[in-house]
Motif scaffolding. Structure first.
Motif, mmCIF file in Angstrom:
data_model
loop_
_atom_site.group_PDB
_atom_site.id
_atom_site.type_symbol
_atom_site.label_atom_id
_atom_site.label_comp_id
_atom_site.label_asym_id
_atom_site.label_seq_id
_atom_site.Cartn_x
_atom_site.Cartn_y
_atom_site.Cartn_z
ATOM 1 N N ARG A 128 0.826 -1.203 0.000
ATOM 2 C CA ARG A 128 0.000 0.000 0.000
ATOM 3 C C ARG A 128 0.867 1.263 0.000
ATOM 4 N NH1 ARG A 128 -3.244 -2.826 3.709
ATOM 5 N NH2 ARG A 128 -2.277 -1.698 5.440
ATOM 6 N N LEU A 129 1.938 1.234 0.803
ATOM 7 C CA LEU A 129 2.832 2.389 0.874
ATOM 8 C C LEU A 129 3.514 2.637 -0.469
ATOM 9 C CD1 LEU A 129 4.479 1.838 4.375
ATOM 10 C CD2 LEU A 129 2.807 3.588 3.751
ATOM 11 N N ILE A 130 3.946 1.550 -1.133
ATOM 12 C CA ILE A 130 4.593 1.687 -2.439
ATOM 13 C C ILE A 130 3.621 2.255 -3.470
ATOM 14 C CG2 ILE A 130 5.589 0.397 -4.376
ATOM 15 C CD1 ILE A 130 6.812 -1.508 -2.307
ATOM 16 N N ALA A 131 2.378 1.739 -3.466
ATOM 17 C CA ALA A 131 1.363 2.218 -4.418
ATOM 18 C C ALA A 131 1.068 3.701 -4.190
ATOM 19 C CB ALA A 131 0.088 1.391 -4.278
ATOM 20 N N GLU A 132 0.995 4.115 -2.924
ATOM 21 C CA GLU A 132 0.741 5.518 -2.611
ATOM 22 C C GLU A 132 1.902 6.391 -3.057
ATOM 23 O OE1 GLU A 132 0.011 5.523 1.560
ATOM 24 O OE2 GLU A 132 -1.944 4.527 1.396
ATOM 25 N N GLU A 133 3.139 5.892 -2.879
ATOM 26 C CA GLU A 133 4.311 6.651 -3.285
ATOM 27 C C GLU A 133 4.371 6.797 -4.805
ATOM 28 O OE1 GLU A 133 7.584 8.946 -2.922
ATOM 29 O OE2 GLU A 133 6.280 8.201 -1.321
ATOM 30 N N ILE A 134 4.024 5.741 -5.533
ATOM 31 C CA ILE A 134 4.005 5.815 -6.997
ATOM 32 C C ILE A 134 2.970 6.834 -7.467
ATOM 33 C CG2 ILE A 134 3.385 4.539 -9.093
ATOM 34 C CD1 ILE A 134 4.675 2.076 -7.838
ATOM 35 N N GLU A 135 1.799 6.820 -6.846
ATOM 36 C CA GLU A 135 0.747 7.757 -7.223
ATOM 37 C C GLU A 135 1.175 9.198 -6.934
ATOM 38 O OE1 GLU A 135 -2.432 9.426 -8.829
ATOM 39 O OE2 GLU A 135 -1.878 7.308 -8.975
ATOM 40 N N ARG A 136 1.840 9.410 -5.784
ATOM 41 C CA ARG A 136 2.338 10.752 -5.482
ATOM 42 C C ARG A 136 3.369 11.193 -6.508
ATOM 43 N NH1 ARG A 136 2.000 9.185 0.012
ATOM 44 N NH2 ARG A 136 4.160 8.458 -0.021
ATOM 45 N N GLY A 137 4.250 10.252 -6.886
ATOM 46 C CA GLY A 137 5.268 10.570 -7.872
ATOM 47 C C GLY A 137 4.668 10.950 -9.216
ATOM 48 N N MET A 138 3.653 10.202 -9.653
ATOM 49 C CA MET A 138 3.021 10.510 -10.934
ATOM 50 C C MET A 138 2.287 11.845 -10.870
ATOM 51 S SD MET A 138 3.893 8.156 -12.995
ATOM 52 C CE MET A 138 2.784 8.450 -14.371
ATOM 53 N N GLU A 139 1.666 12.152 -9.725
ATOM 54 C CA GLU A 139 0.978 13.430 -9.574
ATOM 55 C C GLU A 139 1.978 14.583 -9.603
ATOM 56 O OE1 GLU A 139 -2.039 16.107 -9.337
ATOM 57 O OE2 GLU A 139 -2.175 13.940 -9.659
ATOM 58 N N GLN A 140 3.132 14.410 -8.943
ATOM 59 C CA GLN A 140 4.169 15.431 -8.989
ATOM 60 C C GLN A 140 4.683 15.629 -10.414
ATOM 61 O OE1 GLN A 140 7.086 14.068 -6.190
ATOM 62 N NE2 GLN A 140 5.858 14.588 -4.389
ATOM 63 N N LEU A 141 4.835 14.507 -11.146
ATOM 64 C CA LEU A 141 5.296 14.599 -12.528
ATOM 65 C C LEU A 141 4.296 15.364 -13.385
ATOM 66 C CD1 LEU A 141 7.316 13.830 -14.733
ATOM 67 C CD2 LEU A 141 6.080 11.667 -15.006
ATOM 68 N N ARG A 142 3.002 15.073 -13.204
ATOM 69 C CA ARG A 142 1.977 15.790 -13.979
ATOM 70 C C ARG A 142 2.011 17.285 -13.674
ATOM 71 N NH1 ARG A 142 -1.021 10.850 -13.127
ATOM 72 N NH2 ARG A 142 -1.760 11.598 -11.113
ATOM 73 N N ASN A 143 2.142 17.620 -12.382
ATOM 74 C CA ASN A 143 2.186 19.032 -12.006
ATOM 75 C C ASN A 143 3.431 19.713 -12.566
ATOM 76 O OD1 ASN A 143 -0.203 18.756 -10.571
ATOM 77 N ND2 ASN A 143 0.828 18.367 -8.626
ATOM 78 N N ARG A 144 4.545 18.985 -12.543
ATOM 79 C CA ARG A 144 5.792 19.541 -13.062
ATOM 80 C C ARG A 144 5.694 19.811 -14.558
ATOM 81 N NH1 ARG A 144 11.615 16.539 -13.409
ATOM 82 N NH2 ARG A 144 12.904 18.374 -13.744
#
Length: 371
Positions: A128-144
């Motif tokens: 669950r922690l890994i999945a949440e971290e991946i989702e945060r990373g993709m959201e940061q990438l989209r914002n960037r």
């Protein structure tokens, strides 16, 4: 008690009695279960339905636990599945090999039910922690990416518009043939860069429609990806460019990828290095690296610099902020990063010295015998 009542556990065990005992034990704790007699049967089941955790024997016929683990870690659709190994005897080398590929836990037989449930619960929490971290990373990438787009198109447009204005505001009789040629080349350079940016933007938009992984995976030799790309460059004419050295180490390494996407990512890494070379004769070195269980497609150059800003007048340096030009490189790298992440890997950027850089696209490796 099972904190994940909806969790499903796949038990891969060739001993029918032990498999049945594990099924009954886990069901008594509230887990749903699936069963397979060996690794190959487990893979067939995984293509139909994914469990939340895999509990797997190490020594099995047809396909053992280590081979199953390697297959799962090299498949972007399955790579996040937690795997717990069961074994009657495990040497230090066995454990080191399993952990290097990505095992979640290692339990020795006979199995204590409480230890097994604790291992499963810990595996589920980590997933669950890994999945949440991946989702945060993709959201940061989209914002960037949204932020970068404000700068990405500005730099080449400045080149095109700036030099076009010079042509319209200058007395042509005062411009030499060399100056006119330089202006035309800079306008062409800006136009080509705009074309690259538009292509990268469209590809990023396409990648955002992917869910967890690419759609058309196939096993391919990693070295051949570099070789094919370099020979297909517009300036290559079917041969390896003189300024490029393709190393032959790790030539046997394989990856399971969507070739089109990885080739696009590599092309953008090459274009990034090409734009940054201070001298056309500066060597670009491409290679295949290996760090279990990942295969890296690396490109490096020891003679790079940031490109000049367009001048306000011929022979003068422009005043645009360096940050704008720095942002100009990132859309292509964002494509490469996204492609790497979709395949279960990553892009690393290393500045080995003041004027050198190494970009590496890391992808999960595939054992040659599975090709």
């Amino acid at each position: 008690m099972n904190e994940n009542p909806a969790a499903t556990v796949l038990i891969v065990e060739d001993d029918a009695s032990l498999s049945l005992a594990l099924v009954e034990t886990l069901q008594s704790y509230g887990y749903a279960t699936m069963s397979a007699r060996h690794g190959l049967e487990a893979l067939e089941q995984l293509r139909q339905s994914q469990p939340d955790v895999i509990v797997c024997d190490v020594n099995m016929p047809v396909m053992d636990g280590h081979t199953l683990l390697q297959q799962i870690r090299s498949d972007p659709e399955l790579r996040l599945l937690p795997i717990i190994f069961l074994t009657a005897r495990a040497t230090i080398e066995d454990q080191r090999r399993a952990k290097s590929i990505g095992i979640e836990d290692y339990l020795s037989k006979p199995i204590d039910p409480k230890d097994l449930v604790a291992a499963i619960e810990n595996a589920l929490k980590r997933r669950r922690l890994i999945a949440e971290e991946i989702e945060r990373g993709m959201e940061q990438l989209r914002n960037r990416i949204v932020g970068l787009l404000q700068h990405e198109f500005r730099t080449p447009l400045t080149f095109v518009l700036g030099y076009a204005e010079l042509l319209t505001s200058s007395d042509e009789s005062n411009l030499s043939v060399e100056e006119l040629r330089m202006i035309a080349e800079r306008i062409l350079q800006g136009g080509r860069r705009l074309q690259q940016l538009i292509e990268s933007f469209l590809l990023l938009a396409e990648l955002q429609t992917y869910t967890r992984s690419p759609k058309y995976l196939e096993p391919v030799n990693a070295w051949s990806l570099w070789n094919d790309l370099l020979h297909d460059l517009p300036s290559a004419n079917g041969t390896l460019p003189k300024s490029v050295h393709l190393r032959t180490e790790q030539r046997e390494r394989n990856v399971n990828v969507e070739v089109r996407l990885v080739s696009e990512a590599l092309r953008r890494l090459y274009e990034f290095i090409e734009r940054r070379r201070r001298d056309e004769a500066a060597l670009i070195e491409c290679s295949v690296e290996y760090s279990v269980p990942y295969v890296g497609l690396a490109i490096r150059c020891d003679d790079i610099e940031m490109p000049p800003h367009p001048p306000a007048r011929i022979g003068e340096q422009g005043t645009a902020q360096a940050a704008v030009d720095e942002a100009d490189i990132d859309l292509g790298l964002a494509v490469a990063r996204t492609v790497a992440q979709l395949h279960g890997g990553q892009l690393t950027v290393e500045h080995e010295s003041a004027n050198s850089i190494c970009l590496t696209l890391w992808l999960p490796g595939v054992e040659p015998q599975s090709m």
